[in-house]
Design a protein around this motif. Structure first.
Motif, mmCIF file in Angstrom:
data_model
loop_
_atom_site.group_PDB
_atom_site.id
_atom_site.type_symbol
_atom_site.label_atom_id
_atom_site.label_comp_id
_atom_site.label_asym_id
_atom_site.label_seq_id
_atom_site.Cartn_x
_atom_site.Cartn_y
_atom_site.Cartn_z
ATOM 1 N N ASP A 167 -1.646 1.415 -2.139
ATOM 2 C CA ASP A 167 -1.960 2.788 -2.527
ATOM 3 C C ASP A 167 -0.966 3.775 -1.920
ATOM 4 O O ASP A 167 -0.441 3.558 -0.833
ATOM 5 N N GLU A 168 -0.711 4.859 -2.661
ATOM 6 C CA GLU A 168 0.077 5.994 -2.178
ATOM 7 C C GLU A 168 1.547 5.655 -1.938
ATOM 8 O O GLU A 168 2.178 6.164 -1.009
ATOM 9 N N LEU A 169 2.118 4.837 -2.785
ATOM 10 C CA LEU A 169 3.554 4.565 -2.708
ATOM 11 C C LEU A 169 4.321 5.798 -3.176
ATOM 12 O O LEU A 169 4.076 6.313 -4.262
ATOM 13 N N GLY A 170 5.228 6.280 -2.356
ATOM 14 C CA GLY A 170 6.058 7.410 -2.763
ATOM 15 C C GLY A 170 5.752 8.709 -2.057
ATOM 16 O O GLY A 170 6.546 9.652 -2.128
ATOM 17 N N TYR A 171 4.627 8.783 -1.370
ATOM 18 C CA TYR A 171 4.313 10.022 -0.658
ATOM 19 C C TYR A 171 5.235 10.210 0.536
ATOM 20 O O TYR A 171 5.561 11.339 0.915
ATOM 21 N N LEU A 172 5.657 9.103 1.141
ATOM 22 C CA LEU A 172 6.607 9.145 2.253
ATOM 23 C C LEU A 172 7.766 8.214 1.922
ATOM 24 O O LEU A 172 7.549 7.090 1.450
ATOM 25 N N PRO A 173 9.019 8.655 2.157
ATOM 26 C CA PRO A 173 10.159 7.772 1.879
ATOM 27 C C PRO A 173 10.200 6.596 2.840
ATOM 28 O O PRO A 173 9.765 6.697 3.985
ATOM 29 N N PHE A 174 10.720 5.471 2.357
ATOM 30 C CA PHE A 174 10.861 4.281 3.188
ATOM 31 C C PHE A 174 12.145 4.368 4.002
ATOM 32 O O PHE A 174 13.148 4.921 3.562
ATOM 33 N N GLU A 175 12.109 3.789 5.181
ATOM 34 C CA GLU A 175 13.339 3.540 5.920
ATOM 35 C C GLU A 175 14.062 2.379 5.244
ATOM 36 O O GLU A 175 13.423 1.535 4.604
ATOM 37 N N PRO A 176 15.410 2.314 5.378
ATOM 38 C CA PRO A 176 16.152 1.229 4.699
ATOM 39 C C PRO A 176 15.608 -0.155 5.017
ATOM 40 O O PRO A 176 15.443 -0.990 4.135
ATOM 41 N N ASP A 177 15.306 -0.444 6.289
ATOM 42 C CA ASP A 177 14.785 -1.761 6.642
ATOM 43 C C ASP A 177 13.423 -2.000 6.008
ATOM 44 O O ASP A 177 13.106 -3.118 5.595
ATOM 45 N N ALA A 178 12.610 -0.938 5.929
ATOM 46 C CA ALA A 178 11.287 -1.075 5.337
ATOM 47 C C ALA A 178 11.380 -1.426 3.863
ATOM 48 O O ALA A 178 10.566 -2.194 3.341
#
Length: 259
Positions: free
Chosen positions: A170-181
């Motif tokens: 759930d809630e993919l995109g509300y916070l950007p991922f770090e490159p490793d993540a």
């Protein structure tokens, strides 16, 4: 056959793990007598009640294991408030054929339009159909994978998230991922590809996911696997929560209209 004492019968039912019949035996037999059931029909009636109780317990336990953040089901979804959603399509999704086939489902739309409600409702439908389900927010998922990676337990954690037949993120995109993540998330998608179903909710269109993952190459690899066998439901409309606040006159300095 000699008469059987109630305590003896209760003990037999306990040993056979027929607890639903044991706990309701008198009332069930009274009901069978009122319906004038034959011995065979009475036996079938007792078995139906036992199976129904076991199904209830299985669904209750599976719901706890799924870690849904709140109690929601599809019967409580207001389709009239979101005309962009095809209610017939959602009912077809609730049949869980896509889960059986290991496909992905993307629920896309702005905040507050019911994505999480639908995700939980479809997850509960999958449990009802006999599938294992796990619900996790995207930030919690990424944090868990990053922590496991740092501790040398990444394969174990990936196995944990790969185990349920349906994984809801759930809630993919509300916070950007770090490159490793982003790379860790790609490994999870690869692990589940064509083996288990993924349901993702996001406030961003698929075309914006490169901003979420921060790496166009990784984004392409993720989407290549997600979209190969997938369905996409795009929801348009206003937020339920903001709509109610507007009606109450709590936004834009508006006063609530007089009754």
């Amino acid at each position: 056959m000699r008469p059987v004492e109630p305590a003896t019968l209760t003990g037999w039912l306990t040993r056979l793990h027929l607890t639903a019949i044991r706990d309701q035996l008198d009332s069930l037999l009274d009901e069978a007598a009122r319906q004038d059931l034959s011995l065979r029909e009475t036996l079938a009636f007792l078995c139906e009640r036992e199976i129904a109780r076991r199904d209830e317990r299985r669904i209750e336990m599976a719901g706890k294991i799924a870690h849904f953040p709140c109690a929601r089901d599809l019967s409580g979804f207001d389709f009239a408030a979101q005309p962009s959603i095809d209610a017939r399509q959602i009912r077809e999704l609730a049949a869980c054929r896509w889960v059986a086939h290991g496909e992905a489902l993307l629920l896309l739309g702005p905040p507050g339009v019911g994505k999480t409600h639908l995700a939980i409702g479809l997850g509960r439908a999958a449990i009802g159909a006999g599938y294992s389900v796990l619900f996790v927010s995207a930030p919690a998922l990424v944090a868990g994978l990053a922590k496991a990676h740092a501790e040398g337990r990444l394969d174990e954690r990936l196995g944990f998230y790969a185990k349920p037949k349906l994984l809801i993120v759930d809630e993919l995109g509300y916070l950007p991922f770090e490159p490793d993540a982003a790379h860790l998330f790609f490994q999870l998608v690869s692990r589940r590809y064509e083996r288990g179903s993924l349901l993702l909710t996001s406030n961003r269109s698929v075309g914006e996911w490169d901003k979420v993952f921060g790496d166009p190459v990784v984004t392409t690899a993720i989407l290549d696997r997600l979209l190969h066998h997938s369905q996409v439901v795009t929801i348009r409309g206003d937020s339920y929560r903001l709509r109610e606040k507007r009606r109450a006159g709590l936004l834009g300095g508006q006063a609530a209209p007089a009754a």
